[in-house]
Scaffold this motif. Structure first.
Motif, PDB file in Angstrom:
ATOM      1  N   HIS A  38       0.715  -1.106  -0.001  1.00 64.05           N
ATOM      2  CA  HIS A  38       0.144   0.079   0.086  1.00 64.05           C
ATOM      3  C   HIS A  38       0.836   1.310   0.091  1.00 64.05           C
ATOM      4  N   SER A  39       0.476   2.113  -0.971  1.00 63.39           N
ATOM      5  CA  SER A  39       1.478   3.170  -0.993  1.00 63.39           C
ATOM      6  C   SER A  39       1.501   4.258   0.231  1.00 63.39           C
ATOM      7  N   LEU A  40       0.356   4.121   0.816  1.00 65.27           N
ATOM      8  CA  LEU A  40       0.399   4.858   2.208  1.00 65.27           C
ATOM      9  C   LEU A  40       0.965   4.584   3.252  1.00 65.27           C
ATOM     10  N   LEU A  41       1.463   3.158   3.005  1.00 57.60           N
ATOM     11  CA  LEU A  41       2.025   2.566   4.208  1.00 57.60           C
ATOM     12  C   LEU A  41       3.738   2.568   3.923  1.00 57.60           C
ATOM     13  N   TYR A  42       4.199   2.822   3.046  1.00 57.35           N
ATOM     14  CA  TYR A  42       5.603   2.602   2.786  1.00 57.35           C
ATOM     15  C   TYR A  42       6.446   3.411   3.966  1.00 57.35           C
ATOM     16  N   SER A  43       5.885   4.685   4.270  1.00 56.38           N
ATOM     17  CA  SER A  43       7.054   5.282   5.144  1.00 56.38           C
ATOM     18  C   SER A  43       6.615   4.990   6.648  1.00 56.38           C
ATOM     19  N   THR A  44       5.440   4.086   6.929  1.00 54.97           N
ATOM     20  CA  THR A  44       5.160   3.718   8.209  1.00 54.97           C
ATOM     21  C   THR A  44       6.240   3.038   8.819  1.00 54.97           C
ATOM     22  N   LYS A  45       6.530   2.915  10.186  1.00 50.72           N
ATOM     23  CA  LYS A  45       7.570   2.111  10.871  1.00 50.72           C
ATOM     24  C   LYS A  45       7.051   1.176  11.720  1.00 50.72           C
ATOM     25  N   GLY A  46       7.846   0.117  12.067  1.00 46.67           N
ATOM     26  CA  GLY A  46       7.470  -0.659  12.988  1.00 46.67           C
ATOM     27  C   GLY A  46       8.466  -1.664  13.264  1.00 46.67           C
ATOM     28  N   GLN A  47       8.505  -2.464  14.647  1.00 48.66           N
ATOM     29  CA  GLN A  47       9.451  -3.488  15.090  1.00 48.66           C
ATOM     30  C   GLN A  47       9.627  -4.598  13.979  1.00 48.66           C
ATOM     31  N   VAL A  48      10.605  -4.739  13.549  1.00 47.01           N
ATOM     32  CA  VAL A  48      10.943  -6.045  12.366  1.00 47.01           C
ATOM     33  C   VAL A  48      11.848  -7.092  13.229  1.00 47.01           C
ATOM     34  N   PRO A  49      11.701  -8.380  13.281  1.00 44.95           N
ATOM     35  CA  PRO A  49      12.331  -9.443  13.905  1.00 44.95           C
ATOM     36  C   PRO A  49      13.736  -9.551  13.022  1.00 44.95           C
ATOM     37  N   ASP A  50      14.732  -9.471  13.789  1.00 50.24           N
ATOM     38  CA  ASP A  50      16.104  -9.497  13.084  1.00 50.24           C
ATOM     39  C   ASP A  50      16.358 -10.996  12.601  1.00 50.24           C
ATOM     40  N   ASP A  51      15.824 -12.076  12.949  1.00 56.60           N
ATOM     41  CA  ASP A  51      16.010 -13.208  12.440  1.00 56.60           C
ATOM     42  C   ASP A  51      16.219 -13.144  11.020  1.00 56.60           C
ATOM     43  N   ASP A  52      16.966 -13.537  10.410  1.00 62.02           N
ATOM     44  CA  ASP A  52      17.152 -13.885   9.058  1.00 62.02           C
ATOM     45  C   ASP A  52      16.229 -14.981   8.439  1.00 62.02           C
ATOM     46  N   GLY A  53      15.189 -14.501   7.562  1.00 60.65           N
ATOM     47  CA  GLY A  53      14.382 -15.638   7.001  1.00 60.65           C
ATOM     48  C   GLY A  53      13.095 -16.117   7.584  1.00 60.65           C
ATOM     49  N   LEU A  54      12.881 -15.084   8.593  1.00 59.07           N
ATOM     50  CA  LEU A  54      11.813 -15.801   9.570  1.00 59.07           C
ATOM     51  C   LEU A  54      10.320 -15.284   8.758  1.00 59.07           C
ATOM     52  N   GLU A  55       9.694 -16.260   8.282  1.00 58.53           N
ATOM     53  CA  GLU A  55       8.437 -16.198   7.567  1.00 58.53           C
ATOM     54  C   GLU A  55       7.035 -15.738   8.590  1.00 58.53           C
ATOM     55  N   VAL A  56       6.108 -15.358   7.958  1.00 56.30           N
ATOM     56  CA  VAL A  56       5.070 -14.985   8.332  1.00 56.30           C
ATOM     57  C   VAL A  56       4.069 -16.070   7.565  1.00 56.30           C
ATOM     58  N   PRO A  57       3.425 -16.810   8.280  1.00 57.74           N
ATOM     59  CA  PRO A  57       2.893 -17.954   7.344  1.00 57.74           C
ATOM     60  C   PRO A  57       1.557 -17.402   6.554  1.00 57.74           C
ATOM     61  N   ILE A  58       1.417 -17.464   5.505  1.00 55.76           N
ATOM     62  CA  ILE A  58       0.411 -17.280   4.195  1.00 55.76           C
ATOM     63  C   ILE A  58      -0.781 -18.069   4.852  1.00 55.76           C
ATOM     64  N   GLY A  59      -1.994 -17.302   5.026  1.00 59.37           N
ATOM     65  CA  GLY A  59      -3.319 -17.802   5.141  1.00 59.37           C
ATOM     66  C   GLY A  59      -3.471 -17.937   6.573  1.00 59.37           C
ATOM     67  N   ARG A  60      -2.812 -16.946   7.601  1.00 58.12           N
ATOM     68  CA  ARG A  60      -3.168 -16.920   8.851  1.00 58.12           C
ATOM     69  C   ARG A  60      -3.524 -15.131   9.242  1.00 58.12           C
ATOM     70  N   ALA A  61      -4.709 -15.293   9.740  1.00 57.85           N
ATOM     71  CA  ALA A  61      -5.083 -13.824  10.343  1.00 57.85           C
ATOM     72  C   ALA A  61      -4.339 -13.546  11.524  1.00 57.85           C
ATOM     73  N   ALA A  62      -4.228 -12.263  12.199  1.00 60.93           N
ATOM     74  CA  ALA A  62      -3.730 -11.962  13.622  1.00 60.93           C
ATOM     75  C   ALA A  62      -4.901 -11.059  14.162  1.00 60.93           C
ATOM     76  N   VAL A  63      -4.851 -11.487  15.427  1.00 57.02           N
ATOM     77  CA  VAL A  63      -5.863 -10.712  16.360  1.00 57.02           C
ATOM     78  C   VAL A  63      -4.849  -9.699  16.592  1.00 57.02           C
ATOM     79  N   VAL A  64      -4.905  -8.353  16.594  1.00 53.46           N
ATOM     80  CA  VAL A  64      -4.108  -7.521  16.663  1.00 53.46           C
ATOM     81  C   VAL A  64      -4.386  -6.768  18.020  1.00 53.46           C
TER      82      VAL A  64
END
Lengths: 366, 324
Positions: B172-198
């Motif tokens: 989303h173009s309006l999200l590109y500059s938003t910031k957030g914590q991203v895990p350092d682990d190389d190659g850590l996947e978020v599985p496709i097909g799972r929603a998150a209760v935020v």
């Protein structure tokens, strides 16, 4: 319209359309004999056999369609030279990207003929081994296979292989954007790909003159900065030379080639088509004499490469092979729904598992 | 953990996977010298060279068709389509080639292809401000991913590239500059097909994705503060396959549901989701499911009119208040 006018028409066999196309069989007799005698040992017979097998497959498929054993089928009667020459001029490691019209080319690489026949029966057993035969699944949406071939050719090159990819198409396929985008992209990235366009002058009922204002489809290559060559589509030897040259060019890192194989669609577009409704049957009869199997055979006998009896034996053997293949079809069990439902994705996520999607869709609370 | 922008997270996933897997190649319009129209691929051609980061002519059908062929031939192409609006030119290759080859040839030839593209708006006018995720999500054979956070953008893109099926990855173009914590682990996947209760809550469930997640979270804060309403916020993250069980579980507790999207109301993604949820959760629901969506009007160029039309947290708050 008189017969004289028809014969002298620009799109008749001896007319303007065919003028200047590369042809071995169209050369004067002495030259033709010399050319055939200079072919590598056994090549002419291998080409003839490949064409005979394609022909027998096609004729058997039409019969099976009329009998209701297979569904709507796109005959390729008259295109055998283009197809046989392409497969034999390439290495078995090279990729083929057929459309529905070249649905049986994998059989020239060892694929059992039952496979493509079962495809037309809508049976999963018809999925021939695409990796083994290096033959992509047939593409029915027109021209979509051109960019696939470019991508595959590029991928091979990136991995340091020397394979080329060949995509088939017809005159109508030069109109959609995919053709243009693929030719342009292939030229820009220097992909080892061959665009083999059979100009049979008809896209279902649309004549090529209403498809494009270009008389020679090969001229379109100019716009992409690639070579465009024209060859007699009913001449298996000329087609072989053209594909071999294009493949050598691709392997040498020189990029794509557009080949226009010029001819006429001798049969209908498909088994549900009746060409006499929209084109002059007399014109079709004029072209029928160019039919590539008989034409090649006559020239081979004339050049002393073989005998009529030997050729007849090849044809009979091919007919028997295809008859046997056709007889196998009914015995193959029809597919169950689960077989296809499980194949929508390669990795089926749990949210798409059959249990999850069962109707009624979800057990309700209470 | 590191704080990254959404843009950096996407780029990081591309870079990590290109380092890890030689088969991964990128292709697209202006993705080399310019670094892509949203600067996502900036620097990658310098690092990986023009064969693995390919500049292409303007030819969306050609790009996707090429990528399909390259994928079938053993590569892992990531094709960038400048915006989802331009994906219309490639629909045939996406729907009739990419989504079909596995199915039509018995799984012999899969298409491990990622089409990265961008939704969004911001005075881009009617032809450049559209959201078509619902179209792609309706096609069997495709997977459709729309991350809302930098962590999900990275983890889901890694999963998408490694997935053996074609994945439509919509940023989303309006999200590109938003910031957030991203895990350092190389190659850590978020599985496709799972929603998150935020955000957990008791009174009402807000289902959202992409930019609308931020709007839903904001609406939840407003409703908590001003109305004492406790909202549970779900980020779908993947639109196909869709994680219905997470939604059904949530509605089983809250008994109320608002479906939030940015696409057009008629035929939009939320419409199909709502239809399925009313079937699965009918007995749990205390009120009709509400929907926040775009009115059926192409977005105008005018900044003021655009702001009037684009669904946001206020529309979500209003929808919740109408239900209570």
């Amino acid at each position: 319209m008189s017969e004289i006018e028809l014969v002298s028409g620009p799109d008749a066999p001896g007319g303007e359309l065919m003028a200047g196309v590369a042809s071995v069989l169209g050369a004067p007799a002495a030259e033709r004999r010399r050319s055939l005698r200079q072919l590598p040992q056994g090549l002419a017979l291998r080409l003839y056999t490949a064409m005979a097998r394609l022909r027998a497959f096609d004729e058997r498929a039409v019969i099976l369609q009329r009998q209701g054993t297979i569904g709507t089928y796109p005959p390729y009667y008259g295109e055998e030279a283009v197809q046989a020459a392409s497969v034999l001029a390439l290495d078995d490691r090279d990729w083929l990207f057929p459309t529905y019209r070249q649905n049986a080319v994998a059989t020239l690489r060892g694929c059992p003929p039952e496979s493509p026949l079962l495809l037309w029966r809508g049976n999963p057993a018809g999925w021939y081994d695409v990796h083994r035969y290096r033959t992509a699944p047939i593409c029915v949406p027109v021209a979509t296979n051109y960019p696939h071939a470019v991508g595959a050719a590029w991928g091979s090159r990136l991995r340091g292989e020397s394979t080329v990819a060949l995509a088939f198409g017809g005159d109508g396929s030069t109109s959609p954007g995919d053709f243009h985008e693929a030719c342009n992209l292939a030229a820009v990235v220097v992909a080892p790909v061959i665009f083999l366009v059979t100009n049979n002058q008809w896209a279902i009922s649309t004549p090529v003159q209403q498809q494009t204002k270009v008389t020679r489809l090969a001229d379109k290559a100019t716009a992409y900065g690639i070579p465009g060559v024209r060859v007699d589509s009913f001449d298996v030897f000329a087609c072989y030379e053209a594909v071999a040259a294009a493949a050598a060019r691709g392997r040498a890192g020189l990029g794509p080639t557009l080949i226009e194989a010029v001819g006429y669609r001798l049969g209908p577009h498909g088994t549900a088509d009746e060409p006499s409704l929209y084109r002059d049957p007399e014109r079709a009869r004029l072209w029928a004499g160019m039919e590539p199997l008989g034409r090649a055979g006559a020239a081979m006998v004339d050049a002393g490469l073989t005998t009529l009896e030997a050729l007849e034996e090849i044809r009979e053997s091919a007919v028997a092979e295809m008859l046997l293949a056709g007889d196998q079809l009914e015995a193959v069990p029809v597919p169950e729904l689960e077989e296809i439902a499980d194949r929508v994705h390669l990795s089926t996520p749990w949210t798409l598992s059959p249990d999850h999607l069962r109707e009624p869709s979800y057990p309700r609370a209470g | 953990m590191a704080e990254l922008t959404y843009r950096e997270a996407v780029r990081g996933a591309l870079r990590e996977e290109m380092l890890r897997d030689q088969r991964v190649i990128l292709m697209g319009e202006s993705i080399t010298g310019y670094g892509g129209s949203y600067a996502v691929t900036k620097g990658l051609v310098e690092e990986f060279g023009p064969k693995r980061v390919m500049e292409t002519p303007i030819a969306e059908a050609g790009i996707v068709g090429f990528a399909v062929g390259a994928a079938m031939g053993g590569l892992r192409p990531v094709a960038e389509l400048m915006t989802v609006n331009f994906a219309l030119l490639a629909l045939d290759q996406i729907v009739n080639s990419a989504a079909k080859f596995h199915y039509m040839f018995g799984g012999q030839w899969s298409v491990p292809l990622v089409v990265r593209t961008v939704s969004g708006f911001g005075q881009l006018g009617p032809t450049h401000s559209q959201t078509f995720e619902g179209w792609f999500a309706s096609v069997p054979g495709l997977k459709v991913v729309m991350p809302a956070t930098p962590a999900d953008a990275k983890g889901l893109l890694l999963a998408a590239i490694r997935d053996p099926d074609p994945v439509i990855f919509i940023e989303h173009s309006l999200l590109y500059s938003t910031k957030g914590q991203v895990p350092d682990d190389d190659g850590l996947e978020v599985p496709i097909g799972r929603a998150a209760v935020v955000r957990e809550g008791d009174d009402i469930t807000l289902v959202s994705y992409s930019r609308m997640l931020l709007q839903a979270l904001h609406a939840a804060e407003v409703l908590e503060r001003e109305d004492g309403v406790s909202c549970e916020v779900i980020d779908l993250r993947t639109l196909r396959p869709l994680d219905y069980p997470t939604m059904v579980r949530s509605v089983g507790r809250t008994h109320r549901l608002v479906v939030c999207g940015e696409d057009w109301r008629t035929g939009g993604f939320g419409a199909s989701l709502l239809s399925e949820l009313q079937d699965r959760s009918f007995d749990d629901l205390d009120a009709p499911i509400a929907r926040v969506a775009m009115r059926d009007i192409p977005l105008p160029y005018s900044r003021r009119l655009e702001q009037v039309l684009i669904p946001g947290s206020q529309q979500i708050v209003d929808a919740v208040r109408r239900m209570s």
